[in-house]
Scaffold this motif. Structure first.
Motif, mmCIF file in Angstrom:
data_model
loop_
_atom_site.group_PDB
_atom_site.id
_atom_site.type_symbol
_atom_site.label_atom_id
_atom_site.label_comp_id
_atom_site.label_asym_id
_atom_site.label_seq_id
_atom_site.Cartn_x
_atom_site.Cartn_y
_atom_site.Cartn_z
ATOM 1 N N LEU A 12 3.326 6.273 8.975
ATOM 2 C CA LEU A 12 2.319 6.426 8.442
ATOM 3 C C LEU A 12 1.698 4.858 8.192
ATOM 4 O O LEU A 12 2.367 3.934 7.648
ATOM 5 C CB LEU A 12 2.180 6.837 6.988
ATOM 6 N N HIS A 13 0.412 4.688 8.572
ATOM 7 C CA HIS A 13 -0.210 3.409 8.332
ATOM 8 C C HIS A 13 -0.847 3.397 6.969
ATOM 9 O O HIS A 13 -1.827 4.213 6.949
ATOM 10 C CB HIS A 13 -1.331 2.957 9.582
ATOM 11 N N LEU A 14 -0.658 2.570 6.165
ATOM 12 C CA LEU A 14 -1.128 2.407 4.748
ATOM 13 C C LEU A 14 -2.292 1.635 4.800
ATOM 14 O O LEU A 14 -2.124 0.134 5.073
ATOM 15 C CB LEU A 14 -0.119 2.174 3.809
ATOM 16 N N LEU A 15 -3.303 1.799 4.091
ATOM 17 C CA LEU A 15 -4.334 0.903 3.780
ATOM 18 C C LEU A 15 -4.770 1.348 2.333
ATOM 19 O O LEU A 15 -5.587 2.442 2.190
ATOM 20 C CB LEU A 15 -5.763 0.926 4.556
ATOM 21 N N MET A 16 -4.517 0.601 1.403
ATOM 22 C CA MET A 16 -4.769 1.124 0.099
ATOM 23 C C MET A 16 -4.762 -0.268 -1.039
ATOM 24 O O MET A 16 -4.184 -1.170 -0.584
ATOM 25 C CB MET A 16 -3.569 2.147 -0.606
ATOM 26 N N SER A 17 -5.377 0.351 -2.178
ATOM 27 C CA SER A 17 -5.522 -0.649 -3.320
ATOM 28 C C SER A 17 -4.511 -0.198 -4.357
ATOM 29 O O SER A 17 -4.784 0.967 -4.747
ATOM 30 C CB SER A 17 -6.727 -1.016 -3.860
ATOM 31 N N LEU A 18 -3.746 -1.003 -4.753
ATOM 32 C CA LEU A 18 -2.873 -0.553 -5.947
ATOM 33 C C LEU A 18 -3.748 -1.109 -7.208
ATOM 34 O O LEU A 18 -3.753 -2.358 -7.519
ATOM 35 C CB LEU A 18 -1.489 -1.196 -6.017
ATOM 36 N N VAL A 19 -4.231 -0.299 -8.097
ATOM 37 C CA VAL A 19 -5.383 -0.714 -9.174
ATOM 38 C C VAL A 19 -4.453 -0.383 -10.356
ATOM 39 O O VAL A 19 -3.954 0.752 -10.824
ATOM 40 C CB VAL A 19 -6.418 0.172 -9.009
ATOM 41 N N PHE A 20 -4.120 -1.466 -11.172
ATOM 42 C CA PHE A 20 -3.134 -1.301 -12.317
ATOM 43 C C PHE A 20 -3.978 -1.082 -13.639
ATOM 44 O O PHE A 20 -5.186 -1.530 -13.759
ATOM 45 C CB PHE A 20 -2.343 -2.668 -12.398
ATOM 46 N N THR A 21 -3.366 -0.114 -14.416
ATOM 47 C CA THR A 21 -4.007 0.246 -15.568
ATOM 48 C C THR A 21 -3.349 0.159 -16.637
ATOM 49 O O THR A 21 -3.700 0.191 -17.842
ATOM 50 C CB THR A 21 -4.384 1.954 -15.541
ATOM 51 N N ASN A 22 -2.089 -0.654 -16.564
ATOM 52 C CA ASN A 22 -1.214 -0.988 -17.752
ATOM 53 C C ASN A 22 -1.974 -2.289 -18.384
ATOM 54 O O ASN A 22 -2.423 -2.865 -17.877
ATOM 55 C CB ASN A 22 0.405 -0.981 -17.404
ATOM 56 N N LYS A 23 -1.183 -2.409 -19.541
ATOM 57 C CA LYS A 23 -1.777 -3.505 -20.399
ATOM 58 C C LYS A 23 -1.617 -4.778 -19.870
ATOM 59 O O LYS A 23 -2.411 -5.571 -19.710
ATOM 60 C CB LYS A 23 -0.905 -3.380 -21.696
ATOM 61 N N ALA A 24 -0.552 -5.010 -19.146
ATOM 62 C CA ALA A 24 -0.215 -6.343 -18.569
ATOM 63 C C ALA A 24 -1.112 -6.730 -17.351
ATOM 64 O O ALA A 24 -1.344 -8.074 -17.424
ATOM 65 C CB ALA A 24 1.500 -6.325 -18.103
ATOM 66 N N ARG B 223 7.141 3.752 7.961
ATOM 67 C CA ARG B 223 7.985 4.492 9.024
ATOM 68 C C ARG B 223 9.044 5.382 7.979
ATOM 69 O O ARG B 223 10.124 4.940 7.705
ATOM 70 C CB ARG B 223 8.868 3.708 9.756
ATOM 71 N N PHE B 224 8.579 6.468 7.485
ATOM 72 C CA PHE B 224 9.120 7.118 6.196
ATOM 73 C C PHE B 224 10.461 7.894 6.696
ATOM 74 O O PHE B 224 10.940 8.540 5.519
ATOM 75 C CB PHE B 224 7.897 8.118 5.746
ATOM 76 N N TYR B 225 10.639 7.906 7.975
ATOM 77 C CA TYR B 225 12.179 8.463 8.133
ATOM 78 C C TYR B 225 13.329 7.407 7.996
ATOM 79 O O TYR B 225 14.516 7.793 7.878
ATOM 80 C CB TYR B 225 12.196 8.899 9.522
ATOM 81 N N LEU B 226 13.065 6.257 7.808
ATOM 82 C CA LEU B 226 13.775 5.061 7.409
ATOM 83 C C LEU B 226 13.969 4.985 5.946
ATOM 84 O O LEU B 226 13.137 5.615 5.224
ATOM 85 C CB LEU B 226 13.419 3.700 7.823
#
Length: 209
Positions: free
Chosen positions: A105-117, A130-133
């Motif tokens: 799977l080729h990932l293209l994403m933003s990790l958008v943080f919602t916690n206080k820190a 390579r999710f089988y690894l």
């Protein structure tokens, strides 16, 4: 000819002056290392699915093992492995099965943080999952907010996998280096006002060259 020589001389002097002024400014960038661990809840078939197939090969099944299948995702990032664990952010973006044998799977994403820190800050992710690894690495290519100019990597480990229903829980261990930026001016901030250059007077008629 004389006009051209004078004009070129003015351009050279202007460039020299601009370079001299610019060299008085410098960014003091102190790299800070941040490490974090969380779980990505990737659910495609439950009542509250957070990842859905949006494109694929015509007349073929669109699913996690199907080459060319594209998923849009709004996966929950949690502190613990449980799906109802406290949320720290969301994974917004897409991933696409980009291997003919369905193993990548080729990932293209933003990790958008919602916690206080880290609320409102993001990390930009790109890479091959390579999710089988057992362990995979993807790149942290940028960031915003607290993580401006971030660079780093994330190690992914699947801790729960239900291929028939295309559901998974993935543990992320993230290491990023980002800058804490301060603007310094050689000669002191009190001279800042006198250091500006009037670019309006520096216009050059290029047709005269």
């Amino acid at each position: 000819m004389a006009t051209k020589i004078v004009t070129l001389s003015l351009i050279f002097l202007l460039a020299l002056a601009t370079s001299s002024e610019a060299s008085k400014y410098q960014y003091i960038q102190k790299l800070k290392e941040t490490n974090m661990m969380f779980y990505m809840q990737d659910w495609e078939t439950s009542a509250n699915a957070t990842a859905i197939p949006v494109a694929g090969i015509p007349n073929e099944r669109w699913w996690i093992l199907g080459f060319g299948t594209v998923f849009a995702t709004d996966d929950k990032l949690t502190m613990g492995i449980e799906r109802n664990s406290s949320e720290v952010g969301r994974a917004h973006g897409i991933y696409v099965n980009s291997a003919l044998d369905g193993s990548d799977l080729h990932l293209l994403m933003s990790l958008v943080f919602t916690n206080k820190a880290y609320n409102g800050s993001t990390l930009e992710i790109q890479g091959a999952d390579r999710f089988y690894l057992k362990y995979r690495e993807v790149s942290v290519v940028s960031g915003t907010g607290i993580f401006r100019l971030a660079r780093g990597y994330a190690t992914l480990e699947t801790v729960f996998l239900d291929i028939p229903n295309s559901n998974a829980i993935v543990r992320w261990n993230v290491t990023v280096f980002h800058t804490t930026k301060k603007l310094a001016y050689r000669g002191g901030f009190e001279k800042l006002k006198t250091a500006s250059i009037d670019y309006q007077t520096a216009s050059i008629d290029m047709n005269a060259l």
